[in-house]
Design an enzyme around this catalytic site. Structure first.
Site: not given
Length: 232
Positions: A101-103
């Site tokens: 999951l991206d930031k």
């Protein structure tokens, strides 16, 4: 597996350090009996400094990832591994995230040290759906669900159509999207292709596995029933 190697593989310290811990009596069974380096005591019966051992090899963990954390062991800034005990970074085999999951995305994130299980989850033939809750910058136009479900949508700079995805409209700027694949920033790029912008993105389910009872920033070990929900 010898007790010294077991403890070292779980990240408690080097083999030399674990030999010292055993000699000092820090490793016991649940009855308080000191264990020797060659003990074959069951994992669940071993205590380290009066605490149960961390999960055995083959663990699968579900985390409710907060915003602002990166799925990496080496990047700068806050990392998802900061939310786990420090020794988890030293486990052998390594504890890896299953996908990313991206930031700026929160929600359900899996970890495991079981390579076979990891590949089973991400394998296309497993067809594990992932559900995302979305808030958009502008109101939905009304044709997004048909476009996403068509199997004819293609993202910019790609030459392969997206698999059909299911969009549930929850409000003027709120939606829930179920994907059956995992391309780079796929949800954001899909809505960008319709002229909209995702402002809030959270993954709420992986298969039939949700985040019930897991607070943001917390995690729990999955039981066999929990693992089965991923594919159910």
């Amino acid at each position: 597996m010898r007790l010294v190697k077991l403890l070292a593989n779980l990240g408690y310290g080097s083999r030399k350090e674990m030999q010292q811990a055993i000699r000092h009596g820090w490793v016991t069974d649940r009855q308080g009996n000191r264990l020797k380096a060659d003990a074959k005591t069951p994992h669940e019966e071993i205590l380290f400094d009066d605490e149960p051992l961390d999960p055995a090899q083959g663990v699968v963990i579900l985390m409710n990832k907060p915003l602002g954390y990166t799925c990496s062991t080496k990047d700068q800034g806050r990392l998802v591994y900061d939310l786990l005990p420090d020794r988890f970074r030293m486990r052998k085999p390594v504890l890896s995230t299953i996908g990313r999951l991206d930031k700026e995305t929160s929600g359900a994130l899996l970890f495991t040290d079981d390579g076979t299980f990891l590949h089973k989850v991400i394998a296309p033939k497993s067809n594990v759906p992932k559900v995302y809750d979305i808030t958009l910058d502008r109101p939905l136009k009304g044709d997004e669900a048909a476009l996403f479900a068509s199997g004819e949508m293609m993202l910019e700079s790609e030459d392969k159509h997206l698999k059909p995805a299911e969009l549930e409209v929850l409000g003027e700027t709120q939606a829930r999207l179920t994907l059956h694949e995992g391309r780079y920033h796929q949800v954001r790029r899909m809505f960008a292709a319709t002229g909209n912008h995702v402002t809030v993105l959270s993954r709420s389910r992986i298969g039939a596995l949700g985040l019930d009872g897991i607070e943001e920033g917390s995690w729990q070990e999955l039981s066999e029933d929990g693992k089965a929900l991923i594919f159910g």
